[in-house]
Design an enzyme around this catalytic site. Structure first.
Site, short mmCIF file in Angstrom:
data_model
loop_
_atom_site.label_atom_id
_atom_site.label_comp_id
_atom_site.label_asym_id
_atom_site.label_seq_id
_atom_site.Cartn_x
_atom_site.Cartn_y
_atom_site.Cartn_z
N SER A 1 40.46 45.10 40.14
CA SER A 1 39.32 45.21 41.06
C SER A 1 39.78 45.79 42.41
CB SER A 1 38.65 43.84 41.20
OG SER A 1 37.40 43.95 41.79
N ALA A 2 39.77 45.03 43.49
CA ALA A 2 40.21 45.54 44.79
C ALA A 2 41.62 46.12 44.71
CB ALA A 2 40.17 44.44 45.84
N HIS B 1 34.23 47.31 38.24
CA HIS B 1 32.99 46.57 37.90
C HIS B 1 31.83 47.56 37.74
CE1 HIS B 1 34.66 42.56 39.14
NE2 HIS B 1 35.26 43.25 40.08
N GLU C 1 33.43 46.55 33.52
CA GLU C 1 34.17 45.31 33.31
C GLU C 1 34.66 45.30 31.86
OE1 GLU C 1 31.79 41.98 34.56
OE2 GLU C 1 32.02 42.53 36.68
N GLY D 1 39.33 40.82 45.04
CA GLY D 1 38.74 40.08 46.14
C GLY D 1 38.01 41.09 47.00
#
Lengths: 247, 247
Positions: A125-126, A162, A198, A92
């Site tokens: 991700s985050a 990413h 990714e 997020g």
């Protein structure tokens, strides 16, 4: 510092194009957590709608065979970390996530559980940015102002999730990802940056780090040319920097 | 507050694909600065190599007819602002730029020169972000940690420079620009965001704001659907928020 007991699975992205949530990394999650872990503590702070986020994560992880508690459902989140068998921090907005970790006084407790008690930590991700030395190389917008950019420091380097290769056909003049990382390295006292495309993820077991997934990674070290690394690559040398900081 | 004397030219990007530095906005710069201004104070803090940056800006702006002093060549930058006839803050990394403005105690002095004394302010990219209420909607990596995300506050809203429409053919799963701005508006007390596409710029004269350039802009207001605006659009209503903050 002795060999840390840390066990980390740092995933570039939770959803790969054409697949479902965590679809591309189910096998890695299963093999990482094994059969000893029964329940995962999910941390949904990077998204605004935490109920919906926890529901998505719960459905997926239950399918893989694990029970899920979401930290936002506990009145005492520090206590929830203290009792957890495994932690998964979802993606997020990285600034929102890190601010919540500070505001709820979770930084030290998560560090302790992972580095001293050896419970497995998964991030996507985050959640992968948050595991590293700092969030200096997030792609996210600074929608809120955390008290520091220093993160959990479970590894002594940065991740760029990413990761995107420069598009030679683009007419857009905004900085490429590579250029942004070079800008980071123009600053002094900056750390190596692992650009995880990714579909890639990094598995850390104690002092051994291995690239998993299918898309490879690009490594940026201050003052050197970037290097390309294939799935299976050994990144243990990135852990050798004993300079693990204490936020 | 009385009608501010502010005069601003906030440019999305300094270089348009296929053109040279400031090539696409030379006419607007000339018409904005007019013939009264003789010398521009250039602020190169957003880039690492300030000498090279000042050289580029100097060559271009001298071609348009203005002398250029670069603030990094002064021993006392606050005094340089105090004596300036016009200010141009160039693009680069917005975090690095804002941190430098704070570290060198320039925020208040630039505000005073622009809002009280009425000297013209030009910004491009990071320099446009810096002119607004905050840098919450920059696209840049947080390579350094400024003491605040609050910026010069010359206008009571945010800008997203290099605004990019979502690419419906993309297989990349990172957040689109639109999604990132929506995330900003999930937070409370957030301001309108003007997405300036490359090739667009906003001209502010006192309480009048007009969209210039050729590519249009997209406006994001918290709780509303985004709206599309053509060149020539009147954005004066964005200035009506009298809540100009003092950093």
């Amino acid at each position: 510092m002795d060999v840390p007991r840390r066990r980390l699975l740092l995933i570039s992205n939770s959803t790969l194009h054409g697949g479902g949530y965590l679809g591309h990394c189910q096998q890695q999650i299963k093999s990482f957590l094994g059969e000893k872990v029964k329940r995962i503590l999910f941390v949904p702070y990077a998204l605004h709608n935490q109920d919906a986020y926890a529901k998505t994560a719960r459905e997926k992880l239950e399918n893989v065979g694990y029970g899920v508690d979401s930290i936002h459902e506990f009145s005492d989140p520090v206590e929830a970390v203290r009792k957890s068998e495994a932690i998964f921090i979802g993606g997020g907005n990285t600034f929102r996530l890190l601010k919540a970790l500070y505001d709820k006084s979770l930084i030290q407790e998560i560090r302790k559980r992972v580095l001293e008690d050896g419970i497995p930590y998964m991030g996507s991700s985050a959640g992968s940015n948050a595991a590293t030395i700092s969030i200096n190389t997030t792609n996210d917008m600074p929608i809120v102002y955390p008290p520091s950019l220093e993160a959990l420091g479970l590894v002594p380097f940065n991740i760029n999730p990413h990761y995107l290769d420069p598009d030679v056909n683009s007419t857009h003049m905004g900085e490429t990802r590579e250029k942004r990382i070079f800008e980071y390295h123009e600053e002094s006292n900056t750390f190596p940056v692992l650009g995880l495309r990714e579909g890639s993820m990094l598995l850390v077991e104690g002092n051994k780090a291995t690239l998993q997934g299918v898309t490879g990674a690009r490594l940026f070290v201050r003052g050197k040319s970037p290097t390309e690394h294939q799935p299976g690559a050994d990144f243990s040398f990135l852990l050798a920097n004993s300079n693990l900081h204490n936020p």
